[in-house]
Design an enzyme around this catalytic site. Sequence first.
Site, PDB file in Angstrom:
ATOM      1  CE  LYS A 184     -12.307  16.388  -4.441  1.00 42.81           C
ATOM      2  NZ  LYS A 184     -12.009  17.483  -5.476  1.00 42.81           N
ATOM      3  CD  GLU A 259      -9.182   3.137 -14.072  1.00 46.42           C
ATOM      4  OE1 GLU A 259      -7.914   2.968 -14.131  1.00 46.42           O
ATOM      5  OE2 GLU A 259     -10.040   1.648 -13.798  1.00 46.42           O
ATOM      6  CB  CYS A 293      -4.679   9.099 -17.495  1.00 40.94           C
ATOM      7  SG  CYS A 293      -5.723   8.690 -18.509  1.00 40.94           S
ATOM      8  CD  GLU A 389       0.352  11.548 -15.646  1.00 39.52           C
ATOM      9  OE1 GLU A 389       0.140  11.288 -14.250  1.00 39.52           O
ATOM     10  OE2 GLU A 389      -0.797  10.501 -16.225  1.00 39.52           O
TER      11      GLU A 389
HETATM   12  P1  NAD Z   1      -5.157  14.804  -8.367  1.00 41.61           P
HETATM   13  O1  NAD Z   1      -4.613  13.620  -8.051  1.00 41.61           O
HETATM   14  O2  NAD Z   1      -3.839  15.471  -8.596  1.00 41.61           O
HETATM   15  O3  NAD Z   1      -6.444  14.690  -8.203  1.00 41.61           O
HETATM   16  C1  NAD Z   1      -7.418  14.623  -8.719  1.00 41.61           C
HETATM   17  C2  NAD Z   1      -7.986  14.386  -7.344  1.00 41.61           C
HETATM   18  O4  NAD Z   1      -8.319  14.103  -6.005  1.00 41.61           O
HETATM   19  C3  NAD Z   1      -9.464  15.860  -7.125  1.00 41.61           C
HETATM   20  O5  NAD Z   1     -10.716  15.670  -7.105  1.00 41.61           O
HETATM   21  C4  NAD Z   1      -8.547  16.421  -6.420  1.00 41.61           C
HETATM   22  O6  NAD Z   1      -9.055  17.926  -5.664  1.00 41.61           O
HETATM   23  C5  NAD Z   1      -8.639  15.051  -5.330  1.00 41.61           C
HETATM   24  N1  NAD Z   1      -7.411  15.661  -4.457  1.00 41.61           N
HETATM   25  C6  NAD Z   1      -6.492  15.860  -3.835  1.00 41.61           C
HETATM   26  N2  NAD Z   1      -5.485  16.034  -2.962  1.00 41.61           N
HETATM   27  C7  NAD Z   1      -6.616  14.869  -2.215  1.00 41.61           C
HETATM   28  C8  NAD Z   1      -6.294  13.804  -1.066  1.00 41.61           C
HETATM   29  N3  NAD Z   1      -5.361  13.729  -0.080  1.00 41.61           N
HETATM   30  N4  NAD Z   1      -7.336  12.888  -0.687  1.00 41.61           N
HETATM   31  C9  NAD Z   1      -8.899  12.851  -1.852  1.00 41.61           C
HETATM   32  N5  NAD Z   1      -8.767  13.119  -2.718  1.00 41.61           N
HETATM   33  C10 NAD Z   1      -7.535  13.733  -3.590  1.00 41.61           C
HETATM   34  O7  NAD Z   1      -4.755  14.226 -10.468  1.00 41.61           O
HETATM   35  P2  NAD Z   1      -4.879  15.605 -11.650  1.00 41.61           P
HETATM   36  O8  NAD Z   1      -3.926  16.968 -11.407  1.00 41.61           O
HETATM   37  O9  NAD Z   1      -6.221  16.140 -11.201  1.00 41.61           O
HETATM   38  O10 NAD Z   1      -5.298  14.499 -12.364  1.00 41.61           O
HETATM   39  C11 NAD Z   1      -4.434  14.268 -13.361  1.00 41.61           C
HETATM   40  C12 NAD Z   1      -3.993  13.029 -12.781  1.00 41.61           C
HETATM   41  O11 NAD Z   1      -5.123  11.600 -12.999  1.00 41.61           O
HETATM   42  C13 NAD Z   1      -2.587  12.671 -14.248  1.00 41.61           C
HETATM   43  O12 NAD Z   1      -1.795  11.773 -12.712  1.00 41.61           O
HETATM   44  C14 NAD Z   1      -3.595  11.235 -14.947  1.00 41.61           C
HETATM   45  O13 NAD Z   1      -2.715  10.360 -15.323  1.00 41.61           O
HETATM   46  C15 NAD Z   1      -4.959  10.889 -13.859  1.00 41.61           C
HETATM   47  N6  NAD Z   1      -6.007  10.151 -14.822  1.00 41.61           N
HETATM   48  C16 NAD Z   1      -6.046   8.918 -14.522  1.00 41.61           C
HETATM   49  C17 NAD Z   1      -6.647   8.192 -15.259  1.00 41.61           C
HETATM   50  C18 NAD Z   1      -6.903   6.762 -15.379  1.00 41.61           C
HETATM   51  O14 NAD Z   1      -8.009   6.394 -16.320  1.00 41.61           O
HETATM   52  N7  NAD Z   1      -6.001   5.922 -14.966  1.00 41.61           N
HETATM   53  C19 NAD Z   1      -7.726   9.323 -16.235  1.00 41.61           C
HETATM   54  C20 NAD Z   1      -7.317  10.083 -15.922  1.00 41.61           C
HETATM   55  C21 NAD Z   1      -6.427  11.164 -14.921  1.00 41.61           C
END
Ligand code: NAD
Length: 501
Positions: A184, A259, A293, A389
């Site tokens: 997803k 992650e 990230c 963050e």
């Molecule tokens: P987010 O957590 O808002 O969303 C990530 C994904 O989770 C999206 O596909 C979203 O639709 C889904 N999601 C949201 N609520 C959910 C739920 N209740 N159940 C299941 N899935 C759900 O993150 P974002 O804003 O899309 O991305 C930014 C974040 O991602 C930052 O915190 C960044 O640090 C992190 N990130 C981490 C890494 C890593 O490798 N550690 C890499 C890239 C991004």
Amino acid sequence: MDNSFQGLDRFAAGAQYIGGRPRPGTSGRAHTVVDPATGEKILDYVLASTADVDDAVAAARDALPGWAGATPGERSDAMHRFAALLAERAEDFAHAESLQCGKPIRLTREFDVPGTVDNTAFFAGAARHLQGQSAGEYSGDHTSYVRREPIGVIGSIAPWNYPLQMAAWKVLPAVAAGNTIVLKPAELTPLTSLMFASAATDAGIPDGVVNIVTGAGRDAGEHLVGHPDVAMTSFTGSTAVGRRVAEIATSTVKRLHLELGGKAPFVVFDDADLEAAVHGAVAGALINTGQDCTAATRAYVQRPLYDAFVEQVADLMATVRVGDPFDEDTDLGPLISHAQRDRVAAFVDRARAYATVVTGGAAPGGGGAHYRPTLITGAAQDSEIVQAEIFGPVLVVLPFDSDEEGLALANDTPYGLAASAWTRDVYRAGRATREIKAGCVWINDHIPIISEMPHGGYKASGFGKDMSTYSFEEYTQVKHVMYDNTAVARKPWHRTIFGDR
Ligand code: NAD
């Protein structure tokens, strides 16, 4: 602008990709992909329903016996063809990624797309090299060996900041190990994940091995994580959502790979090459408009270099060209959305009450979600701007005196994804690599990643590794097989059960 982008009509069939075919979502809820550089609509599509997730999981389950039963060589061949096809379509992918994310085209051409091609080639090779413990007669009476088997259907969830690379990091190790997957992507950025899945089909990866459901986190996402036919959840995103995902995955006893967020420190000791540190800080803070990230977010600079560092970073930031992602002279594109831009601006505005905004701190105007590179000083270690963050082009700089203090400050947030230390002293470098609690520590650089090495966090940045053979192994389960070698009906150890009968 020279590009070979094939246009958006290819998404007319819908933003779901299930069983080797695109199709529309059935939730009845429309979503719009918006170009963050202009605010204009790119594509309307219908989000996935929970029934679409069920169909995708069923397609992945149906494809599992064939794909898991293929030889490593057969999987590897298909993945090599996949890598070649992605390379052929590189310009198309770069354009789509820049369009939906607002990334400068130089970044997608030189980082996102070649990184994905390289990762695909890496896992095509890795598919033939699963390692297990050696076989042997450990008890004397038996031969034992280890089988590494696929886990089953993997449910993966990805964020919007590197949609193509995140799709690759999730899909490739899973598929190389013989699993099938339902991914997803984030609702804001489905285009390159759909293109990636369709390229997998075109390369001969069987229908149902790679499926995409583009739905909302709360329903499609949670349904995927909790699905009884999904054997493992692999999630990349924020720590807050990661906690929720962990709760659901734990209650259904799934293997879990998280992650999560980061707040990477950037520690500059007083013997560092100042010019290198200044350039490294600006590049490390601004890559992908700070929506990375591992981005450098907190620079700790030892007192003798502090003033010069702040001045030179401010000067360099002022030269960064903010603008149209498709202009090859643009260094910094917009944030992913106007909402994200406003969120970043709110962090900076709140910080004005207790810190100094040295440069930036404003949107440049125009219709895009742009925000100027921003440098902040004078914030306390426990302030929001240092601890939270932000995910935008914002760097905070703080001074430190002793080496102990610098390293302690570097470790003083809940996160532990990545860090860097800048020094010409091998002992200082060694100490930093030992004492910083992060999944990656760079010395005299910040950001580079390579397919052969693991990426993943400590602490609230999660657990599990992406890329490398470490991630490959996480998508397998280990089975101990034990053969009796004695051919004796009454084995000596039966004495513990039957006495001497
Ligand atoms: P987010 O957590 O808002 O969303 C990530 C994904 O989770 C999206 O596909 C979203 O639709 C889904 N999601 C949201 N609520 C959910 C739920 N209740 N159940 C299941 N899935 C759900 O993150 P974002 O804003 O899309 O991305 C930014 C974040 O991602 C930052 O915190 C960044 O640090 C992190 N990130 C981490 C890494 C890593 O490798 N550690 C890499 C890239 C991004």
